[in-house]
Design a protein around this motif. Structure first.
Motif, PDB file in Angstrom:
ATOM      1  N   GLU A 366     -33.590 -98.854   8.360  1.00 15.50           N
ATOM      2  CA  GLU A 366     -34.548 -99.551   7.140  1.00 15.50           C
ATOM      3  C   GLU A 366     -34.956 -98.313   6.403  1.00 15.50           C
ATOM      4  OE1 GLU A 366     -34.732-102.261   5.696  1.00 15.50           O
ATOM      5  OE2 GLU A 366     -33.590-103.303   7.241  1.00 15.50           O
ATOM      6  N   ASP A 367     -35.455 -97.185   7.013  1.00 18.01           N
ATOM      7  CA  ASP A 367     -36.076 -95.997   6.453  1.00 18.01           C
ATOM      8  C   ASP A 367     -35.146 -95.328   5.827  1.00 18.01           C
ATOM      9  OD1 ASP A 367     -38.492 -96.471   7.123  1.00 18.01           O
ATOM     10  OD2 ASP A 367     -38.696 -94.960   9.040  1.00 18.01           O
ATOM     11  N   ILE A 368     -33.745 -95.149   6.454  1.00 24.33           N
ATOM     12  CA  ILE A 368     -33.007 -94.567   5.604  1.00 24.33           C
ATOM     13  C   ILE A 368     -32.138 -95.154   4.291  1.00 24.33           C
ATOM     14  CG2 ILE A 368     -30.389 -93.785   5.715  1.00 24.33           C
ATOM     15  CD1 ILE A 368     -30.826 -93.192   8.832  1.00 24.33           C
ATOM     16  N   ARG A 369     -32.473 -96.501   4.273  1.00 23.78           N
ATOM     17  CA  ARG A 369     -31.955 -97.331   3.217  1.00 23.78           C
ATOM     18  C   ARG A 369     -33.195 -96.939   1.971  1.00 23.78           C
ATOM     19  NH1 ARG A 369     -31.010-101.687   7.172  1.00 23.78           N
ATOM     20  NH2 ARG A 369     -28.841-101.812   7.525  1.00 23.78           N
ATOM     21  N   LEU A 370     -34.398 -97.283   2.584  1.00 23.02           N
ATOM     22  CA  LEU A 370     -35.426 -97.008   1.815  1.00 23.02           C
ATOM     23  C   LEU A 370     -35.604 -95.579   1.013  1.00 23.02           C
ATOM     24  CD1 LEU A 370     -38.046 -98.155   0.632  1.00 23.02           C
ATOM     25  CD2 LEU A 370     -39.364 -97.174   2.348  1.00 23.02           C
ATOM     26  N   ALA A 371     -35.209 -94.509   1.664  1.00 23.67           N
ATOM     27  CA  ALA A 371     -35.074 -93.163   1.222  1.00 23.67           C
ATOM     28  C   ALA A 371     -33.828 -93.086   0.452  1.00 23.67           C
ATOM     29  CB  ALA A 371     -34.907 -92.312   2.450  1.00 23.67           C
ATOM     30  N   ALA A 372     -32.627 -93.641   0.640  1.00 25.32           N
ATOM     31  CA  ALA A 372     -31.674 -93.602  -0.413  1.00 25.32           C
ATOM     32  C   ALA A 372     -31.868 -94.542  -1.528  1.00 25.32           C
ATOM     33  CB  ALA A 372     -30.366 -94.305   0.287  1.00 25.32           C
ATOM     34  N   ALA A 373     -32.834 -95.349  -1.539  1.00 20.21           N
ATOM     35  CA  ALA A 373     -33.174 -96.292  -2.806  1.00 20.21           C
ATOM     36  C   ALA A 373     -34.064 -95.444  -3.715  1.00 20.21           C
ATOM     37  CB  ALA A 373     -33.845 -97.513  -2.222  1.00 20.21           C
ATOM     38  N   ASP A 374     -34.973 -94.837  -2.929  1.00 17.68           N
ATOM     39  CA  ASP A 374     -35.880 -93.814  -3.584  1.00 17.68           C
ATOM     40  C   ASP A 374     -35.355 -92.829  -4.105  1.00 17.68           C
ATOM     41  OD1 ASP A 374     -38.648 -93.030  -3.947  1.00 17.68           O
ATOM     42  OD2 ASP A 374     -38.452 -91.277  -2.783  1.00 17.68           O
ATOM     43  N   LEU A 375     -34.527 -92.067  -3.417  1.00 15.26           N
ATOM     44  CA  LEU A 375     -33.645 -90.985  -4.078  1.00 15.26           C
ATOM     45  C   LEU A 375     -32.987 -91.457  -5.331  1.00 15.26           C
ATOM     46  CD1 LEU A 375     -33.018 -87.908  -3.986  1.00 15.26           C
ATOM     47  CD2 LEU A 375     -31.233 -88.444  -2.418  1.00 15.26           C
ATOM     48  N   SER A 376     -32.295 -92.612  -5.080  1.00 14.19           N
ATOM     49  CA  SER A 376     -31.423 -93.087  -6.381  1.00 14.19           C
ATOM     50  C   SER A 376     -32.145 -93.261  -7.679  1.00 14.19           C
ATOM     51  CB  SER A 376     -30.653 -94.180  -5.817  1.00 14.19           C
ATOM     52  OG  SER A 376     -29.969 -94.933  -7.264  1.00 14.19           O
ATOM     53  N   ALA A 377     -33.503 -94.000  -7.273  1.00 18.42           N
ATOM     54  CA  ALA A 377     -34.550 -94.109  -8.344  1.00 18.42           C
ATOM     55  C   ALA A 377     -34.911 -92.930  -8.962  1.00 18.42           C
ATOM     56  CB  ALA A 377     -35.450 -95.079  -7.980  1.00 18.42           C
ATOM     57  N   PHE A 378     -35.195 -92.017  -7.978  1.00 16.87           N
ATOM     58  CA  PHE A 378     -35.727 -90.530  -8.437  1.00 16.87           C
ATOM     59  C   PHE A 378     -34.922 -89.955  -9.448  1.00 16.87           C
ATOM     60  CE2 PHE A 378     -36.693 -86.158  -8.131  1.00 16.87           C
ATOM     61  CZ  PHE A 378     -38.114 -86.058  -8.417  1.00 16.87           C
ATOM     62  N   LEU A 379     -33.557 -89.745  -9.102  1.00 16.84           N
ATOM     63  CA  LEU A 379     -32.563 -89.231 -10.041  1.00 16.84           C
ATOM     64  C   LEU A 379     -32.308 -90.258 -10.825  1.00 16.84           C
ATOM     65  CD1 LEU A 379     -30.276 -88.022  -7.019  1.00 16.84           C
ATOM     66  CD2 LEU A 379     -32.004 -86.721  -8.441  1.00 16.84           C
ATOM     67  N   LYS A 380     -32.261 -91.135 -11.004  1.00 11.65           N
ATOM     68  CA  LYS A 380     -32.037 -92.215 -12.110  1.00 11.65           C
ATOM     69  C   LYS A 380     -33.121 -92.003 -13.328  1.00 11.65           C
ATOM     70  CE  LYS A 380     -30.140 -95.949 -11.013  1.00 11.65           C
ATOM     71  NZ  LYS A 380     -29.978 -97.444 -10.795  1.00 11.65           N
ATOM     72  N   HIS A 381     -34.241 -92.050 -12.887  1.00 11.62           N
ATOM     73  CA  HIS A 381     -35.371 -92.186 -13.798  1.00 11.62           C
ATOM     74  C   HIS A 381     -35.621 -90.892 -14.365  1.00 11.62           C
ATOM     75  CE1 HIS A 381     -36.142 -96.710 -12.137  1.00 11.62           C
ATOM     76  NE2 HIS A 381     -35.043 -96.354 -13.081  1.00 11.62           N
ATOM     77  N   ARG A 382     -35.132 -90.010 -14.797  1.00  9.60           N
ATOM     78  CA  ARG A 382     -35.242 -88.691 -15.184  1.00  9.60           C
ATOM     79  C   ARG A 382     -36.242 -88.744 -16.363  1.00  9.60           C
ATOM     80  NH1 ARG A 382     -29.938 -88.070 -14.358  1.00  9.60           N
ATOM     81  NH2 ARG A 382     -29.451 -88.068 -16.533  1.00  9.60           N
TER      82      ARG A 382
END
Length: 392
Positions: A366-382
């Motif tokens: 769950e933490d890995i999925r959450l980290a992946a989702a946060d990283l994806s959102a962080f890179l997407k919302h530049r």
């Protein structure tokens, strides 16, 4: 669901949890790699004694409830009885193998003569074959064969020296082995006699939730390990009796010794009895022993058929490990720990898979999925990303 970016505080706590888990995993693996083999070797008599006590506990408990005999006396009688039966079987087995080895030594002169005649026949056939080859190719082949024979001579000398050194080390370990055997027998008695009390002392150290978790882990590990080892042992015993019957029918000398050694080889993954029997049949065919070659191939075919028919039922049904995963675990185990890793690789893989099914690693996933989702959102919302998209 759309990826949502975490706050910096949540992100820090998330990556700190992942980092701590990764660090703890690396520390545990390092401790197992460095101290695990040494500790296992040091406490091996007690580990084996605990396994014996665990296996005997249901039998001792059942007899004690029926007859009301003292557990200590009953444990002593059962261990002595098992020791006597195992010792008798082992002595009878060693006696038969020793008789076959003595017979092999007494017939060594005739075997050596037959071997020399076979080599002479091979050399004559090879010479006739080489006479048909052009001179240049024959010269190059002679040079290659000479270098090959030189390498084989050096390899045999090295192997003999290594065998002598290994035999010396084994001889020096005989006193330690004798002491370890005595400790194992005494430990088996004490642990079997006091098994309920020891189990109570260990279990009361854990809470109800952790006790249930450990029971689930133990059940998963024992199910995987026991299922695999039991299945392979049953298959190897079946192969042993096929070899024993086949060698007896064709009149092969040293039947018991050969069947035992080939059954042990068949227990090892990837190797199998065919590693010896197929080249053996090919050599017999090259020497003109067509009947012996066919007989060996028929026996090996029966073994292969028994393995193909019995292995999916005996191993697959009990473990449920897919063939590709089994092949990967065997290869990785071989690369990490040699032959022992080839045997233990599928077992460890099954234990890990069964433990994963218990949900132990769900928080990490769950933490890995959450980290992946946060990283994806962080890179997407530049910053400026929406402006650029509007301009386009």
């Amino acid at each position: 669901m759309e990826d949502q970016e975490l706050s910096w505080r949540e992100r820090g706590r998330l990556w700190m949890r992942l980092g701590i888990r990764l660090l703890l995993t690396l520390l545990v693996l390092a401790a197992l790699a460095l101290a695990g083999p040494a500790l296992l070797s040091l406490f091996m008599p007690f580990v084996l004694a605990f396994v014996v006590a665990w296996l005997l506990n249901p039998l001792v408990r059942g007899i004690q409830r029926r007859l009301g005999i003292s557990r200590k006396f009953l444990s002593l009688v059962l261990i002595l009885l098992i020791l006597a039966v195992a010792g008798g079987v082992l002595v009878a087995f060693i006696w038969n193998i020793a008789q076959e080895i003595i017979s092999l030594y007494e017939d060594w002169s005739s075997i050596s003569t037959a071997l020399q005649e076979a080599l002479s026949s091979l050399d004559h056939a090879f010479s006739r074959f080489m006479s048909l080859i052009p001179a240049d190719i024959r010269t190059a082949s002679d040079a290659y064969l000479e270098s090959l024979f030189t390498w084989l001579q050096g390899a045999v000398t090295t192997a003999l020296g290594s065998s002598a050194a290994y035999a010396t080390r084994i001889a020096k370990q005989v006193p330690s082995f004798a002491v370890g055997t005595v400790v194992f027998l005494m430990g088996s008695y004490y642990l079997t006699a006091d098994y309920p009390h020891i189990r109570y002392l260990v279990s009361k150290r854990f809470t109800g939730r952790s006790r249930h978790f450990l029971q689930e882990v133990r059940q998963a590990a024992l199910s995987a390990f026991g299922g695999y080892v039991k299945a392979e042992f049953i298959l190897s015993v079946g192969v042993f009796f096929i070899l024993l019957a086949g060698f007896t029918i064709i009149g092969q000398p040293y039947t018991l010794l050969l069947a035992f050694l080939l059954a042990i080889m068949d227990f090892i993954p990837i190797i199998g009895a065919g590693t010896v029997m197929v080249p053996w049949a090919v050599v017999d065919l090259a020497l003109g022993n067509l009947r012996e070659s066919i007989e060996l191939m028929v026996i090996w075919g029966l073994i292969a058929l028994f393995r193909r028919v019995g292995e999916p039922k005996v191993v697959g049904d009990q473990t449920g490990l897919p063939p590709v995963v089994s092949l990967i675990s065997i290869y990785v185990g071989m690369q990490l720990a040699g032959v022992l890793g080839m045997i233990l690789g599928p077992v460890v893989c099954m234990v890990v898979l069964n433990i994963c099914r218990l949900g132990i690693f769900n928080p990490v996933l769950e933490d890995i999925r959450l980290a992946a989702a946060d990283l994806s959102a962080f890179l997407k919302h530049r910053p400026g990303g929406d402006t650029n998209s509007k301009n386009v």
